[in-house]
Design an enzyme around this catalytic site. Structure first.
Site, short mmCIF file in Angstrom:
data_model
loop_
_atom_site.label_atom_id
_atom_site.label_comp_id
_atom_site.label_asym_id
_atom_site.label_seq_id
_atom_site.Cartn_x
_atom_site.Cartn_y
_atom_site.Cartn_z
N LYS A 182 72.73 45.55 25.30
CA LYS A 182 71.63 46.45 25.64
C LYS A 182 70.79 45.74 26.69
O LYS A 182 69.97 44.89 26.40
CB LYS A 182 70.79 46.76 24.40
N GLU A 258 65.49 33.65 21.50
CA GLU A 258 64.65 32.88 22.41
C GLU A 258 63.48 33.78 22.76
O GLU A 258 63.66 34.81 23.42
CB GLU A 258 65.39 32.45 23.68
N CYS A 292 60.18 32.22 30.93
CA CYS A 292 59.59 31.81 29.65
C CYS A 292 59.37 30.31 29.58
O CYS A 292 58.60 29.83 28.74
CB CYS A 292 60.47 32.27 28.50
N GLU A 391 50.46 34.30 26.14
CA GLU A 391 51.47 34.31 27.20
C GLU A 391 51.14 35.40 28.21
O GLU A 391 50.99 36.57 27.86
CB GLU A 391 52.86 34.55 26.61
#
Length: 487
Positions: A182, A258, A292, A391
């Site tokens: 996906k 992750e 990231c 973040e």
């Protein structure tokens, strides 16, 4: 690159059981170029029906020619996927930059070559994989047999679309599994083309399936909830990871995550400031800061703090923000209007929290179309501020001073994230001491983003579950059966 090659429209359909197909209800959504806000094409919007078809094809393929192939045959096919990616590097790099807004030179020198290398690496690594055996005195011999987990759902992010997809798919296939992918809805093009590449390389129908669509109440949730999916590998935002965990719990799926990061970049006064500046420029702003692993919390020891801020600011101002296909561009466009607004809101929040925007913080002049933001450096905040703790995932960094080693270690670990960290020092003992205390899955010393694919990669705390890389990837993508033979 010729002007005619800059714009390419591509209608993305699902790839199920070796064929490109539309959604059963013919539903689509548009794919927008973040650099120009123009429509690149339409994307088939899948849901439960398409996931059911893809999972059924993957389950059937587990029992077909893929299962009967020798290890040598599987290795040859996986290596061939990497070869074809390199043969089509320019096309894939163009699609990646159109989809993401990242500079074309970055797609061509990092994303696509690394995607090919993922297949080459795991194909070669497969040759070295063994299992354990134990002799129990003269009573019995035990040995472990490694087999595929089964059907694996691979859910991919939008920031490094092909690189991170192949990081999952290569070991998944090497271990003999089948996959339902996906892709991120914002970046569908290279994933779509990968289906064609896999088929050309000799991957049997049904082994690799790709279903486009959205997450909640769509293709994403249908995949994570499906009872015939044995494992899920997900890279993305922490909140989404929590939702997937709840869905996967219904059938006790194996999970590899992750997730997000708010990574500290610690600079001691004894480090080589010129070397620090060059690498920190990359770790802050490469790929528009949409990585990231970027070091978005920069801690600088007080004796060099002012000098660092001054030089770092000067270098950040030199970075050209512009169209991805301009060879002078260092910072491209953010992925979407929604993300642009989110990142911009943190800059306003920083001002409200008492911070100073030393440079950046606004749209560059002359770029009225597209989601562009100048590299932004913020000072004057403390550890409690949301901009320091949350973040942001854009070209925005905070710079904070520190005095002692103990102080900076405490601040670096004062987060619910634990993905990566960077430590800059020429004191060898300090390097080992600090690196050993940082709560992160990977700690770089005097470097950043240097990866050996044999090593463990993953996050602590809310930055992930499990490890990938080398043997760690094969541990996730395979099951072990112990066989005990009485002598």
């Amino acid at each position: 690159m010729k002007a005619a090659d800059l714009i390419k429209t591509m209608d993305c359909r699902h790839f199920i059981d070796g064929k490109y197909v539309a959604s059963g209800n013919q539903k689509t959504f548009v794919n927008v170029n973040p650099a120009t806000e123009e429509i690149l094409g339409t994307v088939a919007e899948g849901g439960k029906e398409e996931i059911d078809l893809a999972v059924a094809a993957a389950r059937k393929a587990l029992r077909g020619p893929w299962k009967k192939m020798t290890q040598h045959e599987r290795i040859s096919i996986i290596r061939r996927i990497g070869d074809i990616i390199l043969e089509r590097k320019d096309e894939l790099a163009r699609l990646e930059s159109l989809d993401t807004g990242k500079p074309y030179w970055l797609s061509g020198t990092v994303d696509i070559p690394r995607s090919a290398y993922n297949f080459h690496f795991f194909a070669d690594y497969l040759r070295s994989i063994g299992t354990e055996a134990y002799q129990h005195d003269d009573v019995a011999i035990n040995y472990a047999v490694r087999r595929p987990v089964g059907v694996v759902g691979l859910i991919n992010p939008w920031n490094l679309p092909l690189l991170l997809l192949t990081w999952k798919l290569a070991p998944c296939l090497a271990a003999g599994n089948t996959a339902v992918i996906k892709p991120a809805e914002l970046t569908p093009m290279t994933a779509t083309l990968l289906g064609e590449i896999c088929k050309e390389a000799g991957v049997p129908d049904g082994v690799v399936n790709i279903v486009h669509g959205f997450g909640p109440d769509s293709a994403g949730s249908a995949l994570t909830e499906h009872p015939d999916v044995d494992a899920i590998s997900f890279t993305g935002e922490t909140t989404t990871g929590k939702i997937i965990m709840k869905a996967a719990a219904q059938s006790l799926k194996r999970l590899s995550y992750e997730l997000g990061g708010k990574n500290p970049n610690i600079i001691f006064a004894d480090s080589d400031l010129d070397e620090v500046l060059e690498t920190t420029l990359k770790s802050s702003f490469i790929n528009q800061g949409e990585v990231c692993l970027c070091g978005s919390r920069i801690y600088v020891q007080r004796p060099v703090y002012e000098a660092f801020v001054e030089k770092f600011t000067a270098k950040a101002k030199e970075l050209t923000v512009g169209h991805p296909f301009d060879p002078n561009t260092k910072v491209g466009a953010l992925i979407s209007e929604e993300h642009y607004s989110r990142v911009s809101s943190y800059i306003q929040l920083a001002k409200a929290e008492g911070g100073t925007v030393v440079t950046g913080g606004k749209r560059p002049e002359g770029l009225e179309k597209g989601f562009y933001l100048e590299p932004t450096i913020i000072t004057g905040l403390d550890r409690s501020c949301r901009v320091v703790r949350e973040e942001i995932f854009g070209p925005v960094v905070t710079v904070l001073p520190f005095d002692t080693e103990e102080e900076v270690v405490e601040q670096a670990n004062d987060t619910h994230y634990g993905l990566s960290a960077t430590v800059w020092t020429n004191d060898l003992r300090r390097a080992h001491r600090v690196a050993g205390q940082i709560e992160a899955g990977i700690v770089w010393v005097n470097t950043w983003f240097l990866r050996d694919l044999r090593t463990p990669f993953g996050g602590m705390k809310q930055s992930g579950i499990g490890r990938e890389g080398g043997m760690h990837s094969f541990e996730f993508y395979s099951e072990l059966t112990n066989i005990c033979i009485k002598l």
